[in-house]
Design an enzyme around this catalytic site. Structure first.
Site, mmCIF file in Angstrom:
data_model
loop_
_atom_site.group_PDB
_atom_site.id
_atom_site.type_symbol
_atom_site.label_atom_id
_atom_site.label_comp_id
_atom_site.label_asym_id
_atom_site.label_seq_id
_atom_site.Cartn_x
_atom_site.Cartn_y
_atom_site.Cartn_z
ATOM 1 N N GLY A 239 -5.116 -11.597 -0.918
ATOM 2 C CA GLY A 239 -4.631 -11.571 0.360
ATOM 3 C C GLY A 239 -3.289 -12.054 0.678
ATOM 4 N N ARG A 287 -1.740 -7.154 -4.084
ATOM 5 C CA ARG A 287 -0.421 -6.757 -3.508
ATOM 6 C C ARG A 287 0.823 -7.777 -3.853
ATOM 7 N NH1 ARG A 287 0.194 -4.146 1.964
ATOM 8 N NH2 ARG A 287 -1.936 -4.986 2.083
ATOM 9 N N CYS A 353 2.469 19.606 6.533
ATOM 10 C CA CYS A 353 2.302 20.008 7.990
ATOM 11 C C CYS A 353 1.408 19.067 8.978
ATOM 12 C CB CYS A 353 1.619 21.403 7.852
ATOM 13 S SG CYS A 353 1.313 22.321 9.209
#
Length: 425
Positions: A239, A287, A353
Site C-alpha cells: 500500500g 506500486r 472514441c
C-alpha cells in the site's frame, strides 16, 4: 524519478535518450529503468536485513516477465491473484514456495494448480472459500497452508476504488468475525493455519493507517494464541504510495522509516507478550517498487486549438494507461526535448472514441506535432491494466540498463488481436 533526467536538453532513462528509444522501437512504449527497480526493492530488502521477513512483490502492479525475473534473482517472493499470475512467476524463474495467493474469487482449478506447485500460503477471504479449499486439498491428498485476510475496518484515506480495508469493501473477513472464522479453519482437516494477512489499500502516503491496522492484527493474534491457535507469520500487506509530481502533493513515507516503526512495534509486542519469540513478517509491496521506474513514451499527432480547450492529441490513449480515466489520477507529463518556446495550456488526449480518453488535463507545454512526451511514474498499473479497446495493440515494453535497451515485450500487431477469433463456417 532519479533515474530519469535531462541530459543536454533531452530526457534520458539512465544513460539512454528517450528520443533514441522512440526512433528504434516506436511509440507508445513503456520504458523502465533496471537500476530504479533494483533500488526500490533494496529499500525493503535492506530494512529487513537480519530478520525473518519476506518481501512478496504484488505483481498486479506490473507483471512483465523480465521484471519478475529481476526481482526473483533478488530473493523476492510474489503476491498473486490468479493462476495466470502463478504461471508467470514460474515462467520467470520465481519460486512457488515464496508465493502468496490472494483474491476473493479463487476457482477450484486455481486452487489445484497452486497446491500442485506447493505455494507458500493461500490468503483466504471467506468461510465458503475455506470449505472449498479444504475439499480441493483433501481430494489431492494435501494440506493447504492458509492465512485469513482480515479486514480491520481502517480507513486508508485513499481513492475509494483502491481502498480495501473498510467494512463496505468486498475484501477479507470482517474483524469481528475473524476469531470464529479461525476456529472454523483450525477444525478443517485439510487446512493448516499458518498466518494472518491484511491489506487496507493502495497509494498510502502516510503509514499511520498501516500501523493502526497492525495494532488490530496483534490483538487478534494474541486472542488466537489464547485458544491454542498459533500463527507463524504476520502479513501486513502493501500500500505504500509514490509521488506523482502534482503541485502540493504530500511526499510518501520513506520505506525505511515505515518499516523501522513497524518492526519496533512488533519487537516490543513479542518481547512483552511472547518472551521475545520471533514471528515471520511478510510484505506485499507493488506500486512502491515499480511505480516510479517507468514512463509511457508517446508522440504528439496533432495540436488542436479550441474555443474552451486546447488539445494535444497523442498516440497513447486510455487503453494504454487507464489510471487517469479510471481514477481521475494526476500523471506528470514532460516533453522529451526541452523547448524554450512559450508554453500553452493543453488537455493531453488520445485517439480513442471516448470523451474519457485523456491522460492529463490543463498542462502547460511547449509542444508541436511530432514531438515526444513522457507520462512519468507510469510503471505501476499501466501495462497490466492496458486493453485492446478500439482494436489497438498494446505498447512495447523496454528495460534500460545504463546505455543498453532490452525489448522485453514487443508491440502487439492487429493480427495478434484477432488471432484467437474465427468467423462462422
Amino acid at each position: 524519478m532519479s533515474h530519469f533526467s535531462y541530459q543536454n536538453g533531452v530526457l534520458h532513462a539512465e544513460n539512454t535518450a528517450l528520443d533514441a528509444i522512440a526512433a528504434e522501437f516506436g511509440t507508445p512504449t513503456y520504458v523502465y529503468s533496471k537500476a530504479a527497480l533494483l533500488s526500490n526493492f533494496s529499500a525493503y530488502a535492506d530494512a529487513c536485513q537480519g530478520r525473518d521477513a519476506l518481501v512478496c512483490y504484488a505483481m498486479k502492479a506490473n507483471s512483465n516477465l523480465a521484471i519478475l525475473d529481476l526481482l526473483a534473482r533478488q530473493g523476492a517472493g510474489f503476491d498473486i491473484v490468479s493462476s495466470g499470475e502463478l504461471l508467470r512467476v514460474i515462467a520467470a524463474g520465481g519460486d512457488p514456495g515464496k508465493v502468496i495467493f490472494s483474491g476473493v474469487g479463487k476457482s477450484e482449478e486455481e486452487m489445484r494448480l497452486a497446491l500442485s506447485h506447493d505455494i507458500l500460503c493461500f490468503n483466504v477471504e471467506s468461510i465458503p472459500e475455506l470449505h472449498r479449499l479444504n475439499q480441493v486439498a483433501g481430494a489431492m491428498g494435501k494440506q493447504a497452508p492458509v492465512s485469513l485476510r482480515v479486514n480491520p475496518n481502517v480507513d486508508a484515506k485513499t481513492h475509494p476504488y483502491i481502498a480495501t480495508g473498510l467494512k463496505a469493501n468486498k475484501f477479507g473477513v470482517a474483524f469481528d468475525d475473524a476469531l470464529d472464522t479461525y476456529r472454523t479453519a483450525a477444525q478443517l482437516p485439510h487446512l493448516r493455519v499458518v498466518g494472518i494477512d491484511c491489506h487496507i489499500g493502495s497509494q498510502l502516503l502516510d503509514d499511520a493507517p498501516l500501523l493502526e491496522a497492525l495494532d488490530k492484527l496483534i490483538d487478534l493474534i494474541d486472542m488466537l494464541a489464547a485458544e491454542g491457535i498459533t500463527l507463524h507469520h504476520l502479513d501486513i500487506g502493501g500500500g505504500i504510495g509514490i509521488a506523482y509530481g502534482e503541485e502540493g502533493e504530500d511526499e510518501p513515507v520513506a520505506v525505511q522509516d515505515y518499516l523501522g516503526r513497524l518492526f519496533k512495534r512488533i519487537d516490543a509486542w513479542r518481547l512483552a507478550r511472547h518472551n521475545g519469540a520471533p514471528i515471520k513478517v511478510i510484505f506485499e509491496p507493488g506500486r512502491s517498487i515499480v511505480g516510479n521506474i517507468g514512463v509511457l513514451l508517446t508522440r504528439v499527432e496533432y495540436i488542436k486549438p479550441g474555443e474552451e480547450k486546447n488539445f494535444c492529441v497523442v498516440d497513447a490513449a486510455m487503453n494504454d494507461l487507464m489510471r487517469p480515466a479510471l481514477y481521475q489520477a494526476w500523471m506528470d507529463v514532460q516533453a522529451v526535448k526541452q523547448d524554450n518556446g512559450a508554453p500553452l495550456c493543453y488537455d493531453v488526449v488520445g485517439p480513442i472514441c471516448e470523451s474519457g480518453d485523456w491522460l492529463a488535463r490543463d498542462r502547460h507545454l511547449a509542444v508541436a506535432s511530432g514531438d515526444l512526451l513522457a507520462i512519468m511514474a507510469a510503471g505501476a498499473y499501466g501495462m497490466t491494466m492496458a486493453s485492446n479497446y478500439n482494436t489497438r495493440g498494446r505498447p512495447a515494453e523496454i528495460i534500460v540498463d545504463g546505455e543498453q535497451c532490452h525489448l522485453v515485450r514487443r508491440r502487439e500487431l492487429p493480427a495478434d488481436l484477432f488471432a484467437l477469433e474465427s468467423t462462422l463456417k
